[in-house]
Structure formats: C-alpha cells, structure tokens
Enzyme design. Structure first.
Site, PDB file in Angstrom:
ATOM      1  N   LYS A 175       0.853  -1.197   0.000  1.00  0.00           N
ATOM      2  CA  LYS A 175       0.000   0.000   0.000  1.00  0.00           C
ATOM      3  C   LYS A 175       0.884   1.241   0.000  1.00  0.00           C
ATOM      4  CE  LYS A 175      -1.803   2.657   3.152  1.00  0.00           C
ATOM      5  NZ  LYS A 175      -1.717   3.950   2.455  1.00  0.00           N
ATOM      6  N   GLU A 250      10.200   0.994   9.843  1.00  0.00           N
ATOM      7  CA  GLU A 250      11.207   1.978   9.414  1.00  0.00           C
ATOM      8  C   GLU A 250      10.587   3.343   9.675  1.00  0.00           C
ATOM      9  OE1 GLU A 250      14.202   1.422   8.312  1.00  0.00           O
ATOM     10  OE2 GLU A 250      14.182  -0.703   7.830  1.00  0.00           O
ATOM     11  N   CYS A 284      13.993  10.795   5.925  1.00  0.00           N
ATOM     12  CA  CYS A 284      14.008  10.299   7.309  1.00  0.00           C
ATOM     13  C   CYS A 284      15.385  10.416   7.931  1.00  0.00           C
ATOM     14  CB  CYS A 284      13.546   8.846   7.332  1.00  0.00           C
ATOM     15  SG  CYS A 284      14.464   7.790   6.196  1.00  0.00           S
ATOM     16  N   GLU A 382      10.547  15.705  14.884  1.00  0.00           N
ATOM     17  CA  GLU A 382      10.859  15.620  13.457  1.00  0.00           C
ATOM     18  C   GLU A 382       9.967  16.616  12.697  1.00  0.00           C
ATOM     19  OE1 GLU A 382       9.610  12.078  11.330  1.00  0.00           O
ATOM     20  OE2 GLU A 382      11.520  12.032  10.276  1.00  0.00           O
TER      21      GLU A 382
HETATM   22  P1  NAD Z   1       2.592   8.382   8.046  1.00  0.00           P
HETATM   23  O1  NAD Z   1       2.949   7.524   9.215  1.00  0.00           O
HETATM   24  O2  NAD Z   1       1.578   9.422   8.230  1.00  0.00           O
HETATM   25  O3  NAD Z   1       2.059   7.468   6.847  1.00  0.00           O
HETATM   26  C1  NAD Z   1       2.834   6.403   6.340  1.00  0.00           C
HETATM   27  C2  NAD Z   1       1.905   5.330   5.790  1.00  0.00           C
HETATM   28  O4  NAD Z   1       1.152   4.784   6.865  1.00  0.00           O
HETATM   29  C3  NAD Z   1       0.885   5.839   4.778  1.00  0.00           C
HETATM   30  O5  NAD Z   1       0.804   4.898   3.725  1.00  0.00           O
HETATM   31  C4  NAD Z   1      -0.404   5.889   5.585  1.00  0.00           C
HETATM   32  O6  NAD Z   1      -1.566   5.718   4.792  1.00  0.00           O
HETATM   33  C5  NAD Z   1      -0.216   4.735   6.533  1.00  0.00           C
HETATM   34  N1  NAD Z   1      -0.966   4.805   7.789  1.00  0.00           N
HETATM   35  C6  NAD Z   1      -1.362   5.889   8.471  1.00  0.00           C
HETATM   36  N2  NAD Z   1      -2.008   5.523   9.595  1.00  0.00           N
HETATM   37  C7  NAD Z   1      -1.996   4.173   9.625  1.00  0.00           C
HETATM   38  C8  NAD Z   1      -2.493   3.201  10.546  1.00  0.00           C
HETATM   39  N3  NAD Z   1      -3.163   3.543  11.662  1.00  0.00           N
HETATM   40  N4  NAD Z   1      -2.281   1.894  10.275  1.00  0.00           N
HETATM   41  C9  NAD Z   1      -1.614   1.527   9.169  1.00  0.00           C
HETATM   42  N5  NAD Z   1      -1.147   2.403   8.253  1.00  0.00           N
HETATM   43  C10 NAD Z   1      -1.316   3.714   8.483  1.00  0.00           C
HETATM   44  O7  NAD Z   1       3.970   8.972   7.511  1.00  0.00           O
HETATM   45  P2  NAD Z   1       4.202   9.975   6.290  1.00  0.00           P
HETATM   46  O8  NAD Z   1       3.807  11.337   6.683  1.00  0.00           O
HETATM   47  O9  NAD Z   1       3.644   9.403   5.060  1.00  0.00           O
HETATM   48  O10 NAD Z   1       5.790   9.897   6.124  1.00  0.00           O
HETATM   49  C11 NAD Z   1       6.680  10.635   6.864  1.00  0.00           C
HETATM   50  C12 NAD Z   1       7.287   9.812   7.969  1.00  0.00           C
HETATM   51  O11 NAD Z   1       7.887   8.632   7.443  1.00  0.00           O
HETATM   52  C13 NAD Z   1       8.411  10.540   8.680  1.00  0.00           C
HETATM   53  O12 NAD Z   1       8.323  10.305  10.048  1.00  0.00           O
HETATM   54  C14 NAD Z   1       9.658   9.907   8.103  1.00  0.00           C
HETATM   55  O13 NAD Z   1      10.802  10.021   8.894  1.00  0.00           O
HETATM   56  C15 NAD Z   1       9.215   8.491   7.959  1.00  0.00           C
HETATM   57  N6  NAD Z   1      10.070   7.771   7.005  1.00  0.00           N
HETATM   58  C16 NAD Z   1      10.896   6.794   7.481  1.00  0.00           C
HETATM   59  C17 NAD Z   1      11.749   6.136   6.601  1.00  0.00           C
HETATM   60  C18 NAD Z   1      12.684   5.056   7.072  1.00  0.00           C
HETATM   61  O14 NAD Z   1      13.119   4.267   6.236  1.00  0.00           O
HETATM   62  N7  NAD Z   1      13.038   4.976   8.340  1.00  0.00           N
HETATM   63  C19 NAD Z   1      11.751   6.473   5.244  1.00  0.00           C
HETATM   64  C20 NAD Z   1      10.889   7.477   4.821  1.00  0.00           C
HETATM   65  C21 NAD Z   1      10.038   8.117   5.702  1.00  0.00           C
END
Ligand code: NAD
Length: 480
Positions: A175, A250, A284, A382
């Site tokens: 997804k 991650e 990230c 962050e």
């Molecule tokens: P987010 O957590 O809002 O969303 C990420 C994904 O999770 C989306 O696909 C979203 O639809 C889904 N999601 C949201 N709520 C959920 C739930 N309750 N259950 C299951 N899935 C759910 O994050 P974002 O704003 O899309 O991305 C930014 C974040 O991602 C930052 O914190 C960044 O550091 C992190 N990130 C981490 C890495 C890594 O490899 N460590 C890489 C890229 C981004």
C-alpha cells in the site's frame, strides 16, 4: 496517457468495491493530477490477501530460485526503460524535483537486481548428532507479506520490501501512501509484463484505514511499515492484537551531525546544505540536529547561511531538471512546517529563511535556527522539511551526549579528519547508521534501519531478506 488508478490484484487492475476515490493535486500549482485513484475496502484487502495466499501456495511455490532471479532482473530492466515516465508521477503528485524522482527509480532497480542474487544464497545449517538427535535448520519463506509506505520515496520502499520478499519466495501486498500512489500503481503493469505469476505482487491504494486493515489481517504473516513513529506504533499494536504477524518498522528520525574542528569544512558544509536539503529536507535520515565545535561555529554558520540562501534560486517547478528545491508534499505538511517555523522563532535565533517561498504552491524557504534550548520542539521533534537546527559544543564527550539525547536513533554524521575519533564517536553513537565525513549514504548490501523509536528490524542486505524467512529446526532421532 492516463495513469492506472485501479487496485492491482492478481495481475489485473480493478475498481474498488468501496466506491471511494482519492484526488491527487499538484503541490506546485494545485492542478489536478488524478481524481479516480481507488480506495480499497476491507473486502478488497481480503481479496488481495486471498490472491497472495493462493499464489504463495500455488505456482509461485514451485518456481526455482533461478526462475525468481530471472523475473526480478527482467522487472528491473523494464522499470529502467520506463523510468522517465515513472519518475514524473512522483514529481506531479508530491512535487519531488524530477532529478530526485529519477534518481530514486535507480534505488528500485538496484534493490531488485541486488536481491535477485540472494534467491539461492540462503543455506541452512546442520548439527551432527550429540544427544541422540541430528539437527537440520532450514529457512523457509514466511508467507504472505504486506508493506505500507510513506510518500517521500515511494519507489525505494516498494523496492526494498518487495525485492527482498519475492527473492525469499514470499508473496506481497503493498500500500503506497495516499499522497503519492501513482508511481507505484504504474508498477503493477510492469510486474505483469516481467512475468510474475498472478497474485505474487498486489498493490492497494488508499489511506491509513487500508494500512490498518493490512496490519490487523489474520492471514498476513509479516508487515513492513515505513512512516511516522505514531502510525508505526499503531501498526505494531494491530499486528500484535490480530495474529502476531512479524513486524518491521522503518520510522522517523532527528539525526545528529557532529562537526569537529579538524573537519574538512567545505565537505561538512556541502553535506549540511546540499545533502541535507535533498528532497526538500523530506528525508528520514536528514541530519536536522547539527552540532559544531565552538571554535569553528561562527565561520560555519555564516557559510551555511550563504549556501541555504543560494538555493532560493533553485526553488520552483519540480518538473524543471534544474530545480533543486520543490514544494512540500501537500497543504497538511506545509501547514505543519509553517507552524514549526513560528514555534522556532520563539525557541531559537532565526539565521535565515523562516517563511513561505513565493505566493503560490507549498514552498518553504530553507531555514536555519541557531541555539534552540534543550526542550525546544524544533530541536526535539521531526519537522520533515528544509529546516535545520544548529548548536555548538566544546568537547567530544559533550558532542556525543548531545547527539544521543533524543528518542530517535536512525542515522548520524561525524565530520572529522581523525580516524580514531571517527571510530570512537561512531561506537558511542546510538543509531542504526553512522556516516563519517558523509551523509545520507545508502547501500543495498548493508542493513538500513533505526535504534530506539526510529524502528524495529532492518531492510537491506542479508538482514533484509532474513526478515522474510522463518527458521525451521528438524531434529532426527538417531536411535530408531
Ligand atoms: P505516516 O505515518 O503518516 O504514513 C505512512 C503510511 O502509513 C501511509 O501509507 C499511511 O496511509 C499509513 N498509515 C497511516 N495511519 C496508519 C495506521 N493507523 N495503520 C496503518 N497504516 C497507516 O507517515 P508519512 O507522513 O507518510 O511519512 C513521513 C514519515 O515517514 C516521517 O516520520 C519519516 O521520517 C518516515 N520515514 C521513514 C523512513 C525510514 O526508512 N526509516 C523512510 C521514509 C520516511
């Protein structure tokens, strides 16, 4: 050509049964990118899981490692041929500068090529009889796996998760983020063209509800999540409360960068500006807490300010290959970063930036804050945008203490010309990755992931594939 906007299940694009759709607008100029992106219902999630389970038990389970390798390499080749078009969908949907989107496709193909080499390289173990039993340990694919991705590098997450999973013999449901689903949705057609059997790789678009349905599904064996700490904790909770599926997380970071007085200043400045601002600071691993030895601080801050200000001239239309800084992904992220800028003005000294760039689109000025206090929110949380905080330190011990004083532990940078200091400090730092005289480095062969609240488990390298395998110990009674 209109993009695919359907759910990709069993090698076919289909409409969701929910009747719901997502509309994607460009953060550059608010133009419509796509308005018919399907939102999977829980029945659609069940359908994708059934398809993945049938494939796992069916044809896919009969494929040899060699067959898996060939199809993975073929997929990488096809992606490469379509890279320009695929990159455009990230640029249109999330405003990622086209040069960045294009380079990120390279990580997707590299992941499939790298993991294609692992399909036949996981041997088992054997233990000669010592207590009446002879033991064989073998590693078997864990089963049906799911992946959920953030929006800032959709193609990397797809690549890291699915390449490792299919190399191990698993099947997958991915997804992408609801903010940038288009590039990933186009990959379905390429999966089919490469020759993956139906059901091996499925793609479901939708928001967090679809992610939650995957995390709580009773017939998914493993889930790999990339996103925020907040949603990651929800995923772990749902996984635990449902069927104890295996979880890899991650998550976010607030990575430190330590710049010692013996560092190559030019190099440290490049990494703290150009590399930090890569993908408009939406990375990230971005080292958003930078610490400078006090003896070089004035010079460093002055020169970093000049560099940040230069990037104003390379901010603009993300589809222009000369653009370095694009808009933030959407209004929500823009509002969040703008709020942090206002908070920061009360918590620290504003060196440059601090506002919106231009009048249109979700553009933010590259911003530097100096000397935030220990409890400052801009220093602790962050921000995920082009905003860096700077502080000074006197000694190596103080620098290490400052670096580790965070709930995160994803990545860190150490700038010094002393190899012994580099090794000493790297050892003391609490994070999954440390870059010496560099930043944001990334190798397929090495584990990627965080300590503390930055994550659980690893992607990349051998560890990445081992998370898609379960060990089985077979004990043979030698006395019968
Ligand atoms: P987010 O957590 O809002 O969303 C990420 C994904 O999770 C989306 O696909 C979203 O639809 C889904 N999601 C949201 N709520 C959920 C739930 N309750 N259950 C299951 N899935 C759910 O994050 P974002 O704003 O899309 O991305 C930014 C974040 O991602 C930052 O914190 C960044 O550091 C992190 N990130 C981490 C890495 C890594 O490899 N460590 C890489 C890229 C981004």
């Amino acid at each position: 050509m209109a993009p695919h906007t359907g759910l990709f299940i069993n090698n076919e694009y289909i409409d969701a049964t929910s009747g719901e759709t997502l509309t994607i607008r460009s953060p550059h100029d608010d133009s419509l990118v796509a308005d018919n992106v399907q939102v999977a219902s829980s029945a659609d999630v069940d359908k994708a899981v059934s398809a993945a389970r049938a494939a796992f038990k069916g044809e896919w389970s009969t494929w040899t490692p060699e067959q898996r390798r060939v199809v993975m390499i073929k997929f990488a080749d096809i992606v490469e041929k379509n890279a320009d078009e695929l990159a455009q969908w990230e640029t249109k949907a999330m405003g990622q500068p086209i040069s960045v989107s294009r380079s990120i496709i390279g990580f997707l193909t590299a992941a499939f090529r790298y993991y294609s080499g692992w399909t036949d390289k996981i041997p088992g173990e054997q233990w000669p009889e010592n207590d009446g039993s002879y033991r064989i340990v073998q590693y078997e694919p864990i089963g049906v796996c799911a992946g959920i991705g953030a929006w800032n590098g959709s193609q990397i997450f797809f690549g890291f998760k699915i390449a490792a999973a299919v190399a191990a013999g698993c099947t997958f449901i991915y997804k992408p983020s609801e903010k940038s689903p288009l590039g990933v949705l186009q990959l379905g057609a390429l999966i089919k063209e490469a020759g993956f059997p139906p059901g091996v790789v499925n793609i479901l678009s939708g928001d967090g509800r679809v992610g939650a349905a995957l995390a709580s599904h009773m017939d998914i064996n493993k889930i790999s999540f990339t996103g925020s700490v907040f949603a990651g904790k929800k995923v772990q909770e749902l996984a635990t409360k449902s069927n104890l599926k295996r979880v890899v997380l991650e998550l976010g970071g607030k990575s430190p960068s330590l710049i010692f007085d013996d560092a190559d200043l030019e190099n440290a400045l490049t990494h703290s500006s150009q590399n930090f601002l890569f993908n408009t600071g939406q990375a990230c691993v971005a080292a958003s807490r930078t610490f400078i030895h006090e003896s070089i601080a004035d010079k460093f801050v002055e020169q970093l300010k000049a560099r940040f200000e230069q990037f104003k001239h390379a901010t603009g239309d993300p589809s222009d290959p000369k653009t370095f800084l694009g808009p933030l992904v959407d209004e929500k992220q823009f509002d969040r970063v703008m709020e942090f800028l206002e908070i920061g003005k009360k918590e620290a000294q504003l060196v440059t930036g601090g506002g919106r760039h231009g009048d249109n689109g979700y553009y933010v000025e590259p911003t530097i804050f100096l000397n935030p206090g220990d409890d400052a929110r801009i220093y602790r949380e962050e921000i995920f945008g082009p905003v860096i905080t700077l502080r000074t330190f006197k000694t190596e011990e103080e620098a290490i203490k400052l670096a580790n004083d965070t709930a995160f532990g994803l990545s860190a940078c150490v700038f010094t010309s002393s190899i012994s200091r580099a090794l000493r400090v790297s050892k003391a730092i609490e994070s999954g990755m440390v870059n010496v005289n560099s930043s944001q480095t990334f190798g397929m062969e090495a584990p990627f992931g965080g300590w503390k609240q930055s994550g659980v488990g690893r992607e990349g390298g051998k560890q990445g594939i081992m998370h898609y395998l379960e060990s089985k110990t077979i004990s043979i009674n030698m006395n019968v």
